[in-house]
Scaffold this motif. Structure first.
Motif, PDB file in Angstrom:
ATOM      1  N   VAL A 152      36.089  82.209  28.208  1.00  0.00           N
ATOM      2  CA  VAL A 152      37.354  82.327  28.949  1.00  0.00           C
ATOM      3  C   VAL A 152      37.821  80.912  29.272  1.00  0.00           C
ATOM      4  O   VAL A 152      37.192  80.181  30.038  1.00  0.00           O
ATOM      5  CB  VAL A 152      37.174  83.151  30.234  1.00  0.00           C
ATOM      6  CG1 VAL A 152      38.509  83.229  30.988  1.00  0.00           C
ATOM      7  CG2 VAL A 152      36.668  84.562  29.909  1.00  0.00           C
ATOM      8  N   LEU A 153      38.942  80.511  28.707  1.00  0.00           N
ATOM      9  CA  LEU A 153      39.430  79.144  28.823  1.00  0.00           C
ATOM     10  C   LEU A 153      40.160  78.882  30.131  1.00  0.00           C
ATOM     11  O   LEU A 153      40.265  77.729  30.572  1.00  0.00           O
ATOM     12  CB  LEU A 153      40.363  78.824  27.652  1.00  0.00           C
ATOM     13  CG  LEU A 153      39.773  79.026  26.249  1.00  0.00           C
ATOM     14  CD1 LEU A 153      40.823  78.717  25.202  1.00  0.00           C
ATOM     15  CD2 LEU A 153      38.535  78.165  26.063  1.00  0.00           C
ATOM     16  N   GLY A 154      40.687  79.950  30.752  1.00  0.00           N
ATOM     17  CA  GLY A 154      41.448  79.803  31.983  1.00  0.00           C
ATOM     18  C   GLY A 154      42.498  80.895  32.085  1.00  0.00           C
ATOM     19  O   GLY A 154      42.377  81.948  31.451  1.00  0.00           O
ATOM     20  N   GLY A 155      43.541  80.634  32.874  1.00  0.00           N
ATOM     21  CA  GLY A 155      44.589  81.624  33.111  1.00  0.00           C
ATOM     22  C   GLY A 155      45.568  81.762  31.963  1.00  0.00           C
ATOM     23  O   GLY A 155      45.578  80.981  31.008  1.00  0.00           O
ATOM     24  N   THR A 156      46.438  82.760  32.081  1.00  0.00           N
ATOM     25  CA  THR A 156      47.363  83.079  30.994  1.00  0.00           C
ATOM     26  C   THR A 156      48.407  81.994  30.757  1.00  0.00           C
ATOM     27  O   THR A 156      48.969  81.908  29.662  1.00  0.00           O
ATOM     28  CB  THR A 156      48.068  84.408  31.268  1.00  0.00           C
ATOM     29  OG1 THR A 156      48.774  84.333  32.512  1.00  0.00           O
ATOM     30  CG2 THR A 156      47.068  85.542  31.342  1.00  0.00           C
ATOM     31  N   ALA A 157      48.673  81.142  31.744  1.00  0.00           N
ATOM     32  CA  ALA A 157      49.650  80.069  31.548  1.00  0.00           C
ATOM     33  C   ALA A 157      49.219  79.115  30.436  1.00  0.00           C
ATOM     34  O   ALA A 157      50.066  78.446  29.821  1.00  0.00           O
ATOM     35  CB  ALA A 157      49.850  79.286  32.844  1.00  0.00           C
TER      36      ALA A 157
END
Length: 221
Positions: free
Chosen positions: A50-55
């Motif tokens: 998981v790289l981070g949030g959808t932004a």
């Protein structure tokens, strides 16, 4: 064949199923997951980080995207998320498990996912961001609108029309010529013999309305 890089949006159980479908084929190369839950950052889902949030989707302009979000309680969730991402249709990947069976001439919209065992028996068009889980059956003259979810073993007889963002539960059977309205929810194992109005939840054998209240919308993951 060179694989195309692909980001998965959502890091829950559906993402695991879509990831398995991707890895069963030879078109896509999954490069990471995006999820807005703070607790998900840095996690791994079946070996994919998981790289981070959808932004962060906007930081990868050359990478295709597939949205892995589905919830019977919030059938509009995938549509809301796609609108929030604001990406053009050409950014979205169409994922088809190699063990799905599609008649020649079937057209799939951008962002649609067909998992193992899905069968489409004649040429027809399936909308964008449609999710068909394992062993879904579509037959002649069916019309499936954008953002529809069909859970495992759901079966549509001929000439069925399914409205935008409707949810068809596991094992549900839809009679020939029936219409299921936008954002309607069909319960598990239901046998639908009559038209279902938009926003209603139907269940049972034969299926009957449980509620005439529209389901809530999902504004975030």
């Amino acid at each position: 064949m060179t694989r195309e890089p692909l980001l998965l949006v959502g890091a829950g159980g559906l993402a695991r199923e879509v990831l398995a479908a991707i890895r069963s084929g030879d078109r896509w190369e999954p490069v990471g997951l995006l999820d807005d839950r703070p607790s998900a950052a840095g996690d791994e889902v079946d070996g994919l980080r998981v790289l981070g949030g959808t932004a962060l989707v906007h930081d990868h302009p050359a990478t295709k995207v597939v949205v892995c979000v589905a919830n019977a309680h919030r059938p509009d969730g995938r549509r809301s998320l796609v609108r929030r991402l604001g990406l053009p249709p050409e950014r979205y990947a169409t994922v088809v498990h190699p063990h799905a069976s599609l008649a020649p001439g079937v057209e799939l919209g951008a962002g649609t996912v067909l998992l193992a065992g899905v069968v489409i028996t004649t040429p027809l068009r399936v909308g964008s961001h449609v999710l068909a889980m394992p062993q879904v059956l579509l037959t002649h003259d069916d019309e499936v609108s954008d953002f529809v979810t069909m859970a495992g073993r759901a079966s549509l007889a001929g000439g069925v029309r399914v409205g935008e963002a409707a949810y068809i539960g596991s094992g549900a059977l839809i009679r020939e010529g029936v219409s299921v309205g936008a954002e309607a929810v069909i319960g598990m194992g239901a046998v639908v013999l009559n038209d279902v109005p938009p926003g209603q939840t139907w269940a049972g054998v034969p299926a009957r309305p449980l509620s005439t209240v529209s389901t809530p919308r999902l504004e975030a993951l």
